[in-house]
Design a protein around this motif. Structure first.
Motif, PDB file in Angstrom:
ATOM      1  N   TYR A  56       0.792  -1.228   0.000  1.00 32.12           N
ATOM      2  CA  TYR A  56       0.000   0.000   0.000  1.00 32.12           C
ATOM      3  C   TYR A  56       0.825   1.280   0.000  1.00 32.12           C
ATOM      4  CZ  TYR A  56      -3.591  -3.397   1.149  1.00 32.12           C
ATOM      5  OH  TYR A  56      -4.428  -4.484   1.125  1.00 32.12           O
ATOM      6  N   LEU A  57       2.139   1.152   0.033  1.00 28.61           N
ATOM      7  CA  LEU A  57       2.987   2.346  -0.034  1.00 28.61           C
ATOM      8  C   LEU A  57       4.137   2.170  -1.019  1.00 28.61           C
ATOM      9  CD1 LEU A  57       3.452   5.184   1.008  1.00 28.61           C
ATOM     10  CD2 LEU A  57       4.761   4.236   2.924  1.00 28.61           C
ATOM     11  N   TYR A  58       4.903   1.092  -0.869  1.00 31.29           N
ATOM     12  CA  TYR A  58       6.079   0.888  -1.713  1.00 31.29           C
ATOM     13  C   TYR A  58       5.694   0.720  -3.183  1.00 31.29           C
ATOM     14  CZ  TYR A  58      10.451  -1.192  -3.395  1.00 31.29           C
ATOM     15  OH  TYR A  58      11.602  -1.455  -4.096  1.00 31.29           O
ATOM     16  N   ILE A  59       4.757  -0.171  -3.461  1.00 26.88           N
ATOM     17  CA  ILE A  59       4.345  -0.409  -4.853  1.00 26.88           C
ATOM     18  C   ILE A  59       3.660   0.817  -5.454  1.00 26.88           C
ATOM     19  CG2 ILE A  59       2.803  -1.782  -6.328  1.00 26.88           C
ATOM     20  CD1 ILE A  59       3.520  -4.207  -4.635  1.00 26.88           C
ATOM     21  N   PRO A  60       2.721   1.479  -4.744  1.00 29.69           N
ATOM     22  CA  PRO A  60       2.151   2.712  -5.310  1.00 29.69           C
ATOM     23  C   PRO A  60       3.192   3.801  -5.586  1.00 29.69           C
ATOM     24  CG  PRO A  60       0.733   1.896  -3.577  1.00 29.69           C
ATOM     25  CD  PRO A  60       1.977   1.057  -3.537  1.00 29.69           C
ATOM     26  N   LEU A  61       4.281   3.833  -4.826  1.00 34.15           N
ATOM     27  CA  LEU A  61       5.348   4.798  -5.082  1.00 34.15           C
ATOM     28  C   LEU A  61       6.159   4.449  -6.327  1.00 34.15           C
ATOM     29  CD1 LEU A  61       6.743   5.421  -1.476  1.00 34.15           C
ATOM     30  CD2 LEU A  61       5.613   7.111  -2.941  1.00 34.15           C
ATOM     31  N   GLY A  62       5.970   3.251  -6.838  1.00 33.75           N
ATOM     32  CA  GLY A  62       6.715   2.800  -8.011  1.00 33.75           C
ATOM     33  C   GLY A  62       7.483   1.525  -7.778  1.00 33.75           C
TER      34      GLY A  62
ATOM     35  N   SER B 241       9.997  -1.250  -7.366  1.00 30.53           N
ATOM     36  CA  SER B 241      11.356  -1.461  -7.876  1.00 30.53           C
ATOM     37  C   SER B 241      11.514  -0.970  -9.304  1.00 30.53           C
ATOM     38  CB  SER B 241      11.711  -2.956  -7.801  1.00 30.53           C
ATOM     39  OG  SER B 241      11.619  -3.421  -6.471  1.00 30.53           O
ATOM     40  N   LYS B 242      10.473  -0.312  -9.815  1.00 30.76           N
ATOM     41  CA  LYS B 242      10.538   0.194 -11.181  1.00 30.76           C
ATOM     42  C   LYS B 242      11.129   1.598 -11.200  1.00 30.76           C
ATOM     43  CE  LYS B 242       6.366  -2.401 -12.429  1.00 30.76           C
ATOM     44  NZ  LYS B 242       4.972  -2.312 -12.938  1.00 30.76           N
ATOM     45  N   GLY B 243      11.655   1.979 -12.359  1.00 31.39           N
ATOM     46  CA  GLY B 243      12.111   3.356 -12.525  1.00 31.39           C
ATOM     47  C   GLY B 243      13.563   3.598 -12.199  1.00 31.39           C
ATOM     48  N   GLY B 244      14.358   2.552 -12.071  1.00 33.07           N
ATOM     49  CA  GLY B 244      15.774   2.751 -11.859  1.00 33.07           C
ATOM     50  C   GLY B 244      16.205   2.619 -10.409  1.00 33.07           C
ATOM     51  N   LEU B 245      17.506   2.566 -10.213  1.00 30.70           N
ATOM     52  CA  LEU B 245      18.081   2.317  -8.901  1.00 30.70           C
ATOM     53  C   LEU B 245      17.779   3.448  -7.918  1.00 30.70           C
ATOM     54  CD1 LEU B 245      19.877   0.528  -7.111  1.00 30.70           C
ATOM     55  CD2 LEU B 245      21.868   1.772  -8.011  1.00 30.70           C
TER      56      LEU B 245
ATOM     57  N   LYS C 177      15.247   5.577  -7.723  1.00 30.66           N
ATOM     58  CA  LYS C 177      13.870   5.546  -7.233  1.00 30.66           C
ATOM     59  C   LYS C 177      13.634   4.354  -6.311  1.00 30.66           C
ATOM     60  CE  LYS C 177      11.543   8.171 -10.843  1.00 30.66           C
ATOM     61  NZ  LYS C 177      10.463   8.175 -11.877  1.00 30.66           N
ATOM     62  N   GLN C 178      14.291   3.239  -6.584  1.00 34.75           N
ATOM     63  CA  GLN C 178      14.139   2.074  -5.716  1.00 34.75           C
ATOM     64  C   GLN C 178      14.708   2.361  -4.333  1.00 34.75           C
ATOM     65  OE1 GLN C 178      15.770  -1.520  -7.374  1.00 34.75           O
ATOM     66  NE2 GLN C 178      15.101  -2.795  -5.668  1.00 34.75           N
ATOM     67  N   ILE C 179      15.872   3.023  -4.285  1.00 40.07           N
ATOM     68  CA  ILE C 179      16.476   3.378  -3.001  1.00 40.07           C
ATOM     69  C   ILE C 179      15.609   4.426  -2.295  1.00 40.07           C
ATOM     70  CG2 ILE C 179      18.453   4.516  -1.915  1.00 40.07           C
ATOM     71  CD1 ILE C 179      20.220   3.225  -4.039  1.00 40.07           C
ATOM     72  N   ARG C 180      15.113   5.407  -3.063  1.00 37.59           N
ATOM     73  CA  ARG C 180      14.242   6.427  -2.483  1.00 37.59           C
ATOM     74  C   ARG C 180      12.997   5.800  -1.868  1.00 37.59           C
ATOM     75  NH1 ARG C 180      10.465   9.570  -6.464  1.00 37.59           N
ATOM     76  NH2 ARG C 180       9.541   7.467  -6.287  1.00 37.59           N
TER      77      ARG C 180
ATOM     78  N   ILE D 161      19.588   2.202   5.643  1.00 44.12           N
ATOM     79  CA  ILE D 161      21.012   2.213   5.292  1.00 44.12           C
ATOM     80  C   ILE D 161      21.541   0.788   5.197  1.00 44.12           C
ATOM     81  CG2 ILE D 161      23.324   2.885   6.050  1.00 44.12           C
ATOM     82  CD1 ILE D 161      21.607   5.203   5.021  1.00 44.12           C
ATOM     83  N   TYR D 162      21.124  -0.053   6.139  1.00 43.58           N
ATOM     84  CA  TYR D 162      21.562  -1.448   6.130  1.00 43.58           C
ATOM     85  C   TYR D 162      21.173  -2.163   4.838  1.00 43.58           C
ATOM     86  CZ  TYR D 162      22.411  -1.461  11.248  1.00 43.58           C
ATOM     87  OH  TYR D 162      22.894  -1.232  12.516  1.00 43.58           O
ATOM     88  N   ILE D 163      19.981  -1.871   4.336  1.00 42.21           N
ATOM     89  CA  ILE D 163      19.429  -2.664   3.237  1.00 42.21           C
ATOM     90  C   ILE D 163      19.833  -2.139   1.862  1.00 42.21           C
ATOM     91  CG2 ILE D 163      17.214  -1.536   2.748  1.00 42.21           C
ATOM     92  CD1 ILE D 163      15.886  -4.280   3.030  1.00 42.21           C
ATOM     93  N   ILE D 164      20.322  -0.902   1.801  1.00 40.56           N
ATOM     94  CA  ILE D 164      20.681  -0.313   0.509  1.00 40.56           C
ATOM     95  C   ILE D 164      21.736  -1.121  -0.252  1.00 40.56           C
ATOM     96  CG2 ILE D 164      21.888   1.667  -0.522  1.00 40.56           C
ATOM     97  CD1 ILE D 164      20.228   3.472   1.293  1.00 40.56           C
ATOM     98  N   PRO D 165      22.812  -1.618   0.388  1.00 38.66           N
ATOM     99  CA  PRO D 165      23.789  -2.416  -0.376  1.00 38.66           C
ATOM    100  C   PRO D 165      23.169  -3.620  -1.081  1.00 38.66           C
ATOM    101  CG  PRO D 165      24.716  -1.795   1.732  1.00 38.66           C
ATOM    102  CD  PRO D 165      23.277  -1.390   1.775  1.00 38.66           C
ATOM    103  N   SER D 166      22.213  -4.276  -0.445  1.00 43.72           N
ATOM    104  CA  SER D 166      21.585  -5.435  -1.085  1.00 43.72           C
ATOM    105  C   SER D 166      20.733  -5.010  -2.282  1.00 43.72           C
ATOM    106  CB  SER D 166      20.735  -6.210  -0.072  1.00 43.72           C
ATOM    107  OG  SER D 166      19.616  -5.438   0.360  1.00 43.72           O
ATOM    108  N   ILE D 167      20.226  -3.772  -2.255  1.00 42.83           N
ATOM    109  CA  ILE D 167      19.478  -3.257  -3.409  1.00 42.83           C
ATOM    110  C   ILE D 167      20.440  -2.922  -4.547  1.00 42.83           C
ATOM    111  CG2 ILE D 167      18.015  -1.373  -4.231  1.00 42.83           C
ATOM    112  CD1 ILE D 167      16.837  -1.198  -1.418  1.00 42.83           C
TER     113      ILE D 167
END
Length: 485
Positions: A296-302, A304-308, A310-313, A341-347
């Protein structure tokens, strides 16, 4: 009414007996009974907030019908915004108004200005974050044409306020729970015994592990400037196990209780401390909340689409909102940001979907690599929990600075008479974690672990759990941590 109280010990069997005596009657009678029991259960906290619960339920029930029957897109959006706006308005008023007012006053004070601001002397309604999210998911799903609204007020009210999940989840979806409410349920002895096992394990986790860890976590955190670095590490570990056993213990009791009445709730914990990276940890910790924010928040924001970038944002937004959902304190926001911050490297390296199965599946021991990954993930989690537990952000940084000192290499010590008992608590954690490890492929640790053993062995183990609860339980009933959220 607490799950770990004598009141609940009387309440549950009474409701259970009356409920199943209605098995051969109309399904509506069973649902009405559960709804009345749920409102009584909630009213035991503060009967005045029953009106808020009823209003929130009516709001989402009515707007759901209006959204579904409106063919005009603008009208559908209007009813959605109205429902979500009022829900978030109540949540903001009760949970966040004073926080924002105080934060604004502190900000303008930094510029030499004085801001007289009114504060509200209000009590946070227990469970408001949970039942608000129940209703919002229902309205969102109707708006997105994923479900049709129910026209049965009792069924919908029970979906929102079913007492096992009402005050601390799991956050259920209408697609999962509402069909169970609407279908006839018959007594199943295997579900009864399975539910009682899970309740017992949940009570053990809460009353033996969590409550005793809480005692020493509080001593150390509340006097952190008086202890050595090694003792501060011990305090962080106490809280790490406290919050896990407190919240997962609640979830076990909730799921086990629901099963007594023929319901299967969402599994909220999947042995998160055995995770190999932070992404896996968040797939296993508070699963219902993580999936709610994803859908209800992550997917409506886009998503994992739209590039790295936007995915991190989007990921950072999710974790910041998740942190803020937990409480009106900047410590929770920092905790959420730290996990981002912890999860960004895995993304960045696209490894966030790497560990989907439980560690060492089908094996007794993990590999050296898995053990190292699990140790690193656990250590990062412990570090983040310091911000979650600290009173202020400054307190958290002071606590961390105390850890990273030369006294880290001394023996931890808590002043007598607490020291000996704290050693016993540490000793209890070892067999507890062994049982959790051996049962990690189940829905809960002792789901099937002892079923193939002779009956005397099984009953001896269950008796040992009951005995441990009797010996180690605190003299005062303690609320669950997530009740404040």
């Amino acid at each position: 009414m607490l799950f770990n109280s004598l009141n609940f010990a009387f309440f549950l069997p009474i409701v259970f007996i009356f409920y199943w005596t209605l098995q051969n009657k109309k399904l509506a009678y069973q649902n009405i009974l559960l709804l009345l029991a749920s409102y009584y259960f909630y009213g035991c906290w503060d009967w005045r907030f029953l009106f808020l619960l009823a209003f929130s339920t009516f709001l989402d029930f009515y707007t759901g019908l209006k959204i579904y029957h409106s063919s005009d897109k603008a009208k559908r959006k209007f009813w959605l915004i109205l429902s979500v706006g009022i829900n978030l308005g109540f949540l903001g008023l009760f949970k966040y108004y004073n926080f924002f007012a105080d934060s604004f006053a502190s900000l303008v004070h930094q510029f030499g200005l004085n801001a007289d601001h009114p504060t509200l002397r209000i009590i946070l309604p227990v469970g408001i974050s949970f039942y608000t999210f129940h209703g919002m998911s229902y309205v969102f799903d109707i708006y997105n044409r994923k479900i049709k609204p129910t026209t049965n007020w009792v069924d919908y009210s029970l979906f929102v306020s079913f007492f096992p999940l009402l005050v601390a989840g799991p956050i259920e979806r209408a697609t999962h729970l509402l069909p169970q409410v609407e279908q006839k349920r018959t007594f199943d002895y295997s579900k009864l015994t399975d539910g009682l096992r899970q309740i017992l394990w949940g009570l053990f986790k809460k009353m033996v592990i969590a409550d005793n860890c809480a005692e020493y976590a509080d001593i150390i955190f509340n006097n952190s400037d008086s202890y050595s670095a090694s003792t501060l590490v011990l305090g962080a570990l106490f809280f790490t196990f406290q919050i896990y056993c407190d919240f997962s213990g609640y979830s076990d009791i909730a799921l086990g209780t629901a099963r007594l009445f023929g319901f299967e709730l969402l599994q909220n914990f999947k042995f998160p401390y055995f995770s190999r990276d932070i992404a896996e940890f968040w797939r296993r910790w508070h699963v219902s909340l993580s999936s709610w924010f994803k859908d209800y928040l992550y997917i409506p924001l886009g998503g994992s689409k739209g590039g790295l970038f936007k995915q991190i944002r989007n990921t950072c937004i999710i974790f910041l909102v998740s942190g803020f959902w937990h409480g009106a304190n900047w410590t929770f926001v920092v905790w959420g940001f730290l996990n981002a911050i912890y999860i960004i490297p895995s993304i960045v390296f696209r490894t966030n979907r790497q560990h989907l199965e439980i560690i060492a599946q089908g094996r007794l021991f993990p590999s050296i690599k898995e053990l190292a990954q699990m140790t690193l993930t656990f250590s990062l989690t412990v570090l983040a929990w310091i911000f979650f537990r600290a009173e202020t952000v400054g307190h958290a940084f002071d606590y961390l600075s105390g850890i990273f000192s030369m006294s880290l290499f001394t023996n931890p010590f808590i002043s007598n008479p607490e020291f000996i008992r704290s050693i016993l608590v540490i000793a209890l954690l070892i067999p507890f974690m062994i049982i959790e490890w051996l049962g990690r492929e189940n829905k809960y640790a002792i789901e099937t672990s002892f079923l193939n053993m002779p009956r005397p062995v099984r009953w001896a183990f269950y008796s040992l759990l009951v005995f441990s609860i009797g010996v180690f339980m605190q003299t005062k009933e303690s609320a669950f941590i997530y009740f404040q959220f």
